[in-house]
Enzyme design. Structure first.
Site, mmCIF file in Angstrom:
data_model
loop_
_atom_site.group_PDB
_atom_site.id
_atom_site.type_symbol
_atom_site.label_atom_id
_atom_site.label_comp_id
_atom_site.label_asym_id
_atom_site.label_seq_id
_atom_site.Cartn_x
_atom_site.Cartn_y
_atom_site.Cartn_z
ATOM 1 C CG ASN A 191 2.442 5.351 10.730
ATOM 2 O OD1 ASN A 191 3.434 6.094 10.610
ATOM 3 N ND2 ASN A 191 1.666 5.356 11.792
ATOM 4 N NE ARG A 192 3.738 5.765 2.364
ATOM 5 C CZ ARG A 192 3.668 7.083 2.329
ATOM 6 N NH1 ARG A 192 3.251 7.768 3.382
ATOM 7 N NH2 ARG A 192 3.986 7.726 1.247
ATOM 8 C CG LEU A 193 -0.672 0.983 8.646
ATOM 9 C CD1 LEU A 193 -0.891 0.625 10.117
ATOM 10 C CD2 LEU A 193 -0.289 -0.282 7.869
#
Ligand code: FMN
Length: 214
Positions: A191-193
């Site tokens: 999730n791009r985290l």
């Protein structure tokens, strides 16, 4: 060709948490380097991008091979008269970066480059095969040359000149030691985290560790 906008990947291979990291970035680099070697799928784990600030004011990046690292820093070898050599002579601030896609990791090192001692450069030069030694001598790296024959002919002449003789290290060829000032470790996450941990060298010779937003 695939629409480039559709290249998308979920990063799920690992994580980088503050609870599980050493105080010194060289130790973490060492751990990541060996894990990447063991994980597999990266052809030249020691290939890194070296960026310099050129005499023309532009940054320039190119790939070179990391040949050694220890608590002092990171060593690569090159031609001191090359474009990168001239850039470093004018401004020793450089950036090294590694991208290890199979394990979804990136390391970015800002540091200060200095020439390695003659002994270190000699030892590495002497460990190379004769063809590489003569190749370093035959090629005025980064200079404009008329054609490929120029290099081949240089090499042939040198092969004759040094047949059966010891090949000395050219004075314009040797190592740079990059002393790290800031080292950032990037681990891809879902999730791009992504995890981003930065070590910054302090006046008291310790390292300040912070987390950066992805
Ligand atoms: C995988 C790979 C490894 C390389 N390793 C080195 C190296 O260790 N030393 C070097 O001088 N050039 C190396 N090169 C060539 C450099 O990328 C570059 O072409 C050369 O150093 C001249 O750069 P400059 O004109 O910006 O100084 C390598 C290139 C690749 C693709």
């Amino acid at each position: 060709m695939k629409d480039l906008g559709n290249y998308r990947k979920s990063y799920e291979k690992s994580e980088l948490l503050e609870t599980n990291i050493p105080e010194d970035p060289i130790n973490l680099f060492n751990k990541w380097f060996h894990e990447t070697e063991d994980f597999g799928g990266v052809d030249e784990v020691n290939a890194m991008t070296v960026s310099t600030i050129g005499l023309d004011g532009f940054p320039k990046s190119r790939v070179v091979l990391l040949k050694k690292f220890n608590e002092e820093g990171f060593i690569f070898y090159t031609n001191y008269d090359s474009e990168k050599g001239q850039a470093i002579a004018n401004n020793p601030n450089v950036c090294l970066s590694f991208f290890w896609p199979s394990i979804e990791r990136q390391v970015i090192i800002k540091g200060i480059a200095e020439k390695t001692s003659d002994i270190i450069s000699d030892n590495y030069f002497n460990s190379r095969p004769d063809g590489s030694k003569l190749g370093a001598m035959a090629s005025p790296q980064s200079q404009v040359i008329p054609n490929r024959d120029f290099l081949e002919n240089n090499l042939k002449e040198l092969e004759e000149q040094f047949e059966g003789k010891e090949i000395p290290r050219p004075s314009n060829w040797g190592g740079y030691l990059v002393k790290p000032q800031e080292v950032e470790f990037w681990q891809g996450r879902p999730n791009r985290l992504h995890d981003r941990i930065r070590y910054q060298f302090q006046d008291d010779f310790s390292w300040k560790i912070v987390r950066l937003s992805s």
